[in-house]
Write an enzyme that holds these catalytic residues in place. Structure first.
Site, PDB file in Angstrom:
ATOM      1  CE1 TYR A 136      -3.518   2.732   1.267  1.00  0.00           C
ATOM      2  CE2 TYR A 136      -2.032   3.051   3.130  1.00  0.00           C
ATOM      3  CZ  TYR A 136      -3.134   3.455   2.391  1.00  0.00           C
ATOM      4  OH  TYR A 136      -3.856   4.556   2.791  1.00  0.00           O
ATOM      5  CB  ALA A 137       3.576   2.334   2.284  1.00  0.00           C
ATOM      6  CE  LYS A 151      -3.361   5.848  -0.633  1.00  0.00           C
ATOM      7  NZ  LYS A 151      -4.531   6.447  -1.304  1.00  0.00           N
ATOM      8  NE  ARG A 157      -9.408   2.796   7.695  1.00  0.00           N
ATOM      9  CZ  ARG A 157      -9.632   3.822   6.867  1.00  0.00           C
ATOM     10  NH1 ARG A 157      -8.648   4.667   6.602  1.00  0.00           N
ATOM     11  NH2 ARG A 157     -10.810   4.018   6.299  1.00  0.00           N
TER      12      ARG A 157
HETATM   13  P1  NAD Z   1     -12.873   4.568   2.525  1.00  0.00           P
HETATM   14  O1  NAD Z   1     -12.548   3.165   2.185  1.00  0.00           O
HETATM   15  O2  NAD Z   1     -13.938   4.810   3.531  1.00  0.00           O
HETATM   16  O3  NAD Z   1     -13.265   5.358   1.194  1.00  0.00           O
HETATM   17  C1  NAD Z   1     -12.765   5.053  -0.089  1.00  0.00           C
HETATM   18  C2  NAD Z   1     -13.942   5.049  -1.057  1.00  0.00           C
HETATM   19  O4  NAD Z   1     -13.444   4.835  -2.383  1.00  0.00           O
HETATM   20  C3  NAD Z   1     -14.933   3.916  -0.775  1.00  0.00           C
HETATM   21  O5  NAD Z   1     -16.249   4.427  -0.621  1.00  0.00           O
HETATM   22  C4  NAD Z   1     -14.828   3.029  -2.008  1.00  0.00           C
HETATM   23  O6  NAD Z   1     -16.066   2.428  -2.381  1.00  0.00           O
HETATM   24  C5  NAD Z   1     -14.340   4.006  -3.063  1.00  0.00           C
HETATM   25  N1  NAD Z   1     -13.643   3.315  -4.153  1.00  0.00           N
HETATM   26  C6  NAD Z   1     -12.584   2.467  -4.032  1.00  0.00           C
HETATM   27  N2  NAD Z   1     -12.235   2.003  -5.238  1.00  0.00           N
HETATM   28  C7  NAD Z   1     -13.082   2.555  -6.143  1.00  0.00           C
HETATM   29  C8  NAD Z   1     -13.221   2.430  -7.549  1.00  0.00           C
HETATM   30  N3  NAD Z   1     -12.421   1.630  -8.262  1.00  0.00           N
HETATM   31  N4  NAD Z   1     -14.190   3.146  -8.159  1.00  0.00           N
HETATM   32  C9  NAD Z   1     -15.024   3.942  -7.444  1.00  0.00           C
HETATM   33  N5  NAD Z   1     -14.929   4.082  -6.101  1.00  0.00           N
HETATM   34  C10 NAD Z   1     -13.978   3.402  -5.465  1.00  0.00           C
HETATM   35  O7  NAD Z   1     -11.520   5.285   2.987  1.00  0.00           O
HETATM   36  P2  NAD Z   1     -11.261   6.721   3.659  1.00  0.00           P
HETATM   37  O8  NAD Z   1     -10.831   6.530   5.056  1.00  0.00           O
HETATM   38  O9  NAD Z   1     -12.386   7.633   3.359  1.00  0.00           O
HETATM   39  O10 NAD Z   1      -9.955   7.167   2.862  1.00  0.00           O
HETATM   40  C11 NAD Z   1      -9.987   7.985   1.705  1.00  0.00           C
HETATM   41  C12 NAD Z   1      -8.568   8.204   1.189  1.00  0.00           C
HETATM   42  O11 NAD Z   1      -7.751   8.751   2.222  1.00  0.00           O
HETATM   43  C13 NAD Z   1      -7.867   6.947   0.702  1.00  0.00           C
HETATM   44  O12 NAD Z   1      -7.108   7.260  -0.444  1.00  0.00           O
HETATM   45  C14 NAD Z   1      -6.941   6.575   1.832  1.00  0.00           C
HETATM   46  O13 NAD Z   1      -5.807   5.886   1.373  1.00  0.00           O
HETATM   47  C15 NAD Z   1      -6.596   7.937   2.403  1.00  0.00           C
HETATM   48  N6  NAD Z   1      -6.223   7.851   3.829  1.00  0.00           N
HETATM   49  C16 NAD Z   1      -7.153   7.864   4.834  1.00  0.00           C
HETATM   50  C17 NAD Z   1      -6.748   7.799   6.159  1.00  0.00           C
HETATM   51  C18 NAD Z   1      -7.704   7.907   7.310  1.00  0.00           C
HETATM   52  O14 NAD Z   1      -7.238   8.227   8.406  1.00  0.00           O
HETATM   53  N7  NAD Z   1      -9.002   7.688   7.149  1.00  0.00           N
HETATM   54  C19 NAD Z   1      -5.404   7.665   6.468  1.00  0.00           C
HETATM   55  C20 NAD Z   1      -4.480   7.617   5.443  1.00  0.00           C
HETATM   56  C21 NAD Z   1      -4.907   7.721   4.123  1.00  0.00           C
HETATM   57  N1  UDP Z   2      -4.567  -2.843  15.842  1.00  0.00           N
HETATM   58  C1  UDP Z   2      -4.757  -3.614  16.994  1.00  0.00           C
HETATM   59  N2  UDP Z   2      -5.933  -4.288  17.164  1.00  0.00           N
HETATM   60  C2  UDP Z   2      -6.946  -4.249  16.255  1.00  0.00           C
HETATM   61  C3  UDP Z   2      -6.747  -3.451  15.080  1.00  0.00           C
HETATM   62  C4  UDP Z   2      -5.546  -2.765  14.905  1.00  0.00           C
HETATM   63  O1  UDP Z   2      -3.870  -3.698  17.864  1.00  0.00           O
HETATM   64  O2  UDP Z   2      -8.000  -4.867  16.486  1.00  0.00           O
HETATM   65  C5  UDP Z   2      -3.311  -2.052  15.683  1.00  0.00           C
HETATM   66  C6  UDP Z   2      -2.535  -2.245  14.380  1.00  0.00           C
HETATM   67  O3  UDP Z   2      -1.659  -3.339  14.472  1.00  0.00           O
HETATM   68  C7  UDP Z   2      -1.795  -0.915  14.268  1.00  0.00           C
HETATM   69  C8  UDP Z   2      -2.772   0.094  14.892  1.00  0.00           C
HETATM   70  O4  UDP Z   2      -3.697  -0.681  15.662  1.00  0.00           O
HETATM   71  O5  UDP Z   2      -0.634  -0.944  15.075  1.00  0.00           O
HETATM   72  C9  UDP Z   2      -3.543   0.944  13.899  1.00  0.00           C
HETATM   73  O6  UDP Z   2      -4.131   0.115  12.939  1.00  0.00           O
HETATM   74  P1  UDP Z   2      -5.132   0.624  11.818  1.00  0.00           P
HETATM   75  O7  UDP Z   2      -5.713  -0.582  11.173  1.00  0.00           O
HETATM   76  O8  UDP Z   2      -6.118   1.598  12.355  1.00  0.00           O
HETATM   77  O9  UDP Z   2      -4.266   1.376  10.704  1.00  0.00           O
HETATM   78  P2  UDP Z   2      -2.816   2.019  10.562  1.00  0.00           P
HETATM   79  O10 UDP Z   2      -2.722   3.170  11.513  1.00  0.00           O
HETATM   80  O11 UDP Z   2      -1.797   0.954  10.851  1.00  0.00           O
HETATM   81  O12 UDP Z   2      -2.788   2.448   9.144  1.00  0.00           O
END
Ligand code: NAD
Ligand code: UDP
Length: 389
Positions: A185-186, A189, A235
């Site tokens: 993933y990382a 990205k 998550r």
């Molecule tokens: P999420 O999974 O809730 O939302 C992603 C949305 O994209 C989903 O609704 C999914 O259906 C849609 N999607 C995926 N593939 C698709 C496709 N091929 N066509 C159309 N729609 C598609 O995730 P989120 O938490 O809202 O995250 C949004 C973005 O932010 C992502 O790029 C994620 O990597 C990034 N991000 C979020 C967090 C966080 O803290 N929530 C942290 C790091 C990065």
């Molecule tokens: N984690 C955990 N128990 C759970 C789910 C997650 O201990 O039931 C830990 C996971 O190993 C990571 C942290 O919680 O260290 C945050 O995980 P998350 O899936 O929210 O995403 P990340 O911050 O790693 O992207």
């Protein structure tokens, strides 16, 4: 007066209403961004996703006061020729679409790489070719592990900020070996960030890259077996909410020693709206968005959520509220972890004045301590139709 008339950018100029193509609008972040844009601005949103459950209240059907403001386009960006037309219709594209749950990175690495890199390519290309602005969502995970994590456990340098604070334009990206598929993933990205950056440098693409640091709140992910697959692993916020609801111990992966800084979704969304409405200040930048003052270990998070849940539910915690599990038991082979994630907020504060905007002169977002509110847990639990909150 209309919301548009009232809106000024950070330089005091009126903000013209924009048409925004929001890809992944039906997800956690997208749903909050749609709500905010509908409530407080006059921007028009073309909401693209394969699901609309989290924005149904806005689009199915749009309430009368939002007529013409938001439309839902159910399409998969992997293979749908309507995508380019939507990007051309918009002034700005925001790409949120991704597979972004860690349980998928080592078990579905191909889908993870395709989703985060290959499927995002046409979005970047159409924006570049059509001279459209792009806000691309990346992740704090592109930093990988901290430099300090390679020092012996009790080494004094581990306490020095330059060994752990993550800076957009200075910190390296440090991933584990290929067999640790967690980093698929990382790595995907990182490569899409490099591509967006290169389109900016070589072809003049107007872009902003966002690196969220653990945004949390209602509608994050799903509760397994309730509004998602029963064997699915969301998550951590949703994992722990699910455990609490089912009166199971919270599972601490590899001792729960990893550290995270959490930020409430509504604070983080303020930053995104500033990026949308201040292109001259946001273009060409990569922004960390998180709260450096809000750090906990996963074990501390589990303790706090257990206490909050006991308070809001009135049920006493279990005798054994947490258990340790190994990462290979919990996630399978190939899991690995980021040890610590403290965002440097200098660049976003300089460009967008996040600190001033959120009324905290020190570090960006209000609050010195971790604040997992009852609302966060409630938001996750609402999906499970749990009563009593
Ligand atoms: P999420 O999974 O809730 O939302 C992603 C949305 O994209 C989903 O609704 C999914 O259906 C849609 N999607 C995926 N593939 C698709 C496709 N091929 N066509 C159309 N729609 C598609 O995730 P989120 O938490 O809202 O995250 C949004 C973005 O932010 C992502 O790029 C994620 O990597 C990034 N991000 C979020 C967090 C966080 O803290 N929530 C942290 C790091 C990065
Ligand atoms: N984690 C955990 N128990 C759970 C789910 C997650 O201990 O039931 C830990 C996971 O190993 C990571 C942290 O919680 O260290 C945050 O995980 P998350 O899936 O929210 O995403 P990340 O911050 O790693 O992207």
């Amino acid at each position: 007066s209309s919301p548009a008339a009232a809106r000024l950018d950070l330089d005091g100029n009126p903000v013209a209403p924009l048409t925004i193509c929001m890809i992944g609008a039906g997800g956690f972040i997208g749903s909050h961004l749609c709500e905010k844009l509908m409530a407080e601005t006059a921007h028009v949103v073309l909401a693209v996703d394969v699901y609309c459950d989290k924005i149904r209240h806005l689009v199915d059907p749009a309430p009368p006061h939002l007529a013409g403001r938001i439309s839902f386009h159910r399409l998969n960006i992997k293979n749908d020729s309507r995508l380019e037309g939507l990007i051309k219709m918009a002034d700005l594209t925001i790409n949120l679409a991704a597979i972004c749950t860690p349980a998928d990175y080592n078990t579905r690495p191909l889908d993870t790489i395709y989703s985060n890199f290959i499927d995002a390519l046409p979005v970047v290309k159409y924006c570049s070719e059509n001279n459209k602005r792009l806000i691309h969502f990346s992740t704090c995970e592109v930093y990988g592990k901290t430099i300090g994590s390679f020092l012996p456990k009790d080494h004094p340098l581990r306490k020095e900020p330059e060994f752990y604070v993550l800076k957009e334009d200075e910190s390296p990206c440090i991933f584990g070996p290929i067999v640790k598929q967690r980093w698929s993933y990382a790595c995907a990205k990182q490569l899409i960030e490099r591509l967006v950056f290169a389109e900016g440098a070589e072809n003049g693409l107007e872009f902003t890259i966002v690196r969220p640091f653990n945004w949390i709140g209602p509608r994050m992910d799903f509760i397994p077996g309730v509004d998602g697959p029963s064997e699915g692993v969301p998550r951590v916020l949703a994992c722990f909410s699910n455990n609490l609801l089912r009166r199971e111990p919270l599972k601490l992966v590899d001792g729960g020693q990893s550290q995270r800084t959490f930020v409430y979704i509504k604070d983080a969304i303020e930053a995104v709206v500033l990026m949308i409405e201040n292109p001259a200040r946001a273009n060409g930048h990569i922004f960390n968005v998180g709260n450096p003052n809000n750090e906990v270990t996963v074990r501390e998070l589990a303790q706090m959520m257990t206490e909050v849940y006991a308070n809001v539910s009135g049920e006493a915690p279990l005798d054994e509220p947490m258990i340790d599990v190994s990462s290979s038991q919990f996630y399978g082979e190939g899991y690995d972890d980021s040890d610590k994630r403290i965002p440097d907020m200098t660049i976003i504060n300089k460009q967008l004045g996040i600190a001033a905007f959120l009324n905290d002169t020190s570090q960006g977002f209000a609050g010195d301590n971790i604040d997992i509110s009852a609302q966060d847990i409630q938001g996750s639990c609402q999906k499970a139709n749990v009563t009593g909150f």
